[in-house]
Design a protein around this motif. Structure first.
Motif, mmCIF file in Angstrom:
data_model
loop_
_atom_site.group_PDB
_atom_site.id
_atom_site.type_symbol
_atom_site.label_atom_id
_atom_site.label_comp_id
_atom_site.label_asym_id
_atom_site.label_seq_id
_atom_site.Cartn_x
_atom_site.Cartn_y
_atom_site.Cartn_z
ATOM 1 N N GLY A 67 0.836 -1.229 0.066
ATOM 2 C CA GLY A 67 0.047 -0.016 -0.067
ATOM 3 C C GLY A 67 0.700 1.331 -0.047
ATOM 4 N N GLY A 101 -9.387 7.709 2.204
ATOM 5 C CA GLY A 101 -8.528 6.940 1.341
ATOM 6 C C GLY A 101 -6.990 6.570 1.383
ATOM 7 N N SER A 102 -6.305 7.263 2.509
ATOM 8 C CA SER A 102 -5.000 7.060 2.823
ATOM 9 C C SER A 102 -4.764 7.309 4.449
ATOM 10 C CB SER A 102 -4.176 8.104 2.172
ATOM 11 O OG SER A 102 -4.615 9.604 2.527
ATOM 12 N N ASP A 121 -1.903 3.841 0.915
ATOM 13 C CA ASP A 121 -2.994 3.684 0.404
ATOM 14 C C ASP A 121 -4.228 2.779 1.327
ATOM 15 O OD1 ASP A 121 -5.414 2.508 -0.976
ATOM 16 O OD2 ASP A 121 -4.804 3.422 -2.710
ATOM 17 N N ARG A 122 -5.069 3.544 1.903
ATOM 18 C CA ARG A 122 -5.888 2.674 2.873
ATOM 19 C C ARG A 122 -6.638 1.496 2.574
ATOM 20 N NH1 ARG A 122 -9.616 6.655 6.505
ATOM 21 N NH2 ARG A 122 -10.237 5.027 7.826
ATOM 22 N N ALA A 123 -6.895 1.373 1.305
ATOM 23 C CA ALA A 123 -7.261 -0.072 0.832
ATOM 24 C C ALA A 123 -6.478 -1.069 0.560
ATOM 25 C CB ALA A 123 -8.216 0.379 -0.477
ATOM 26 N N GLU A 124 -5.280 -0.629 0.509
ATOM 27 C CA GLU A 124 -4.259 -1.693 0.136
ATOM 28 C C GLU A 124 -3.247 -1.992 1.142
ATOM 29 O OE1 GLU A 124 -2.122 -0.565 -3.353
ATOM 30 O OE2 GLU A 124 -3.874 -0.243 -4.425
#
Length: 127
Positions: free
Chosen positions: A16, A81-82, A104-107
């Motif tokens: 991420g 998002g982060s 990256d918050r999703a990864e």
């Protein structure tokens, strides 16, 4: 033991990771950078993050400060998002350096990122 470039390269292997930099919080200057910076501008991100780091490091509301190290080890800023992580680096000189990581918050897994960031700063050699 690793130098600035090796430390930043390893930081970019954290899942991420979008960008990383080593910043002097007294001047706001990036001593090294890897990946992209928020807004595609490492210099502005370094200066802005340095202000936040300086405020946290020098704030008397945090207890346990000693002459050599400040009261804060890490800062975590969550944004849509982060994540923005700041890890203060203990040095033999004035300890005014931190490692900044933009994720990256999703990864990413925040706990893993913090653990790896601590390991990086423990092995970092600044000469």
């Amino acid at each position: 033991m690793t130098g600035i470039d090796g430390c930043l390269a390893e930081a970019m292997t954290i899942p991420g990771a979008r960008g990383a930099s080593l910043v002097d919080w007294t001047s706001g200057l990036a001593l090294g950078e890897a990946g992209e910076g928020p807004g595609r501008d490492h210099e502005s991100a370094a200066a802005d993050t340095a202000e936040l780091a300086r405020l946290a490091f020098e704030n008397s509301a945090f207890t346990g400060a000693t002459a050599r190290t400040g009261p804060v080890e890490d800062l975590i800023v969550t944004a849509r998002g982060s994540y923005h992580l700041v890890r203060f680096v203990e040095t033999d000189f004035d300890s005014s350096v931190f490692l900044y990581l933009w994720l990256d918050r999703a990864e990413t897994n925040l706990a893993v990122a913090l653990f790896r960031l601590k390991g990086l700063t423990d092995r970092l050699v600044l000469a």
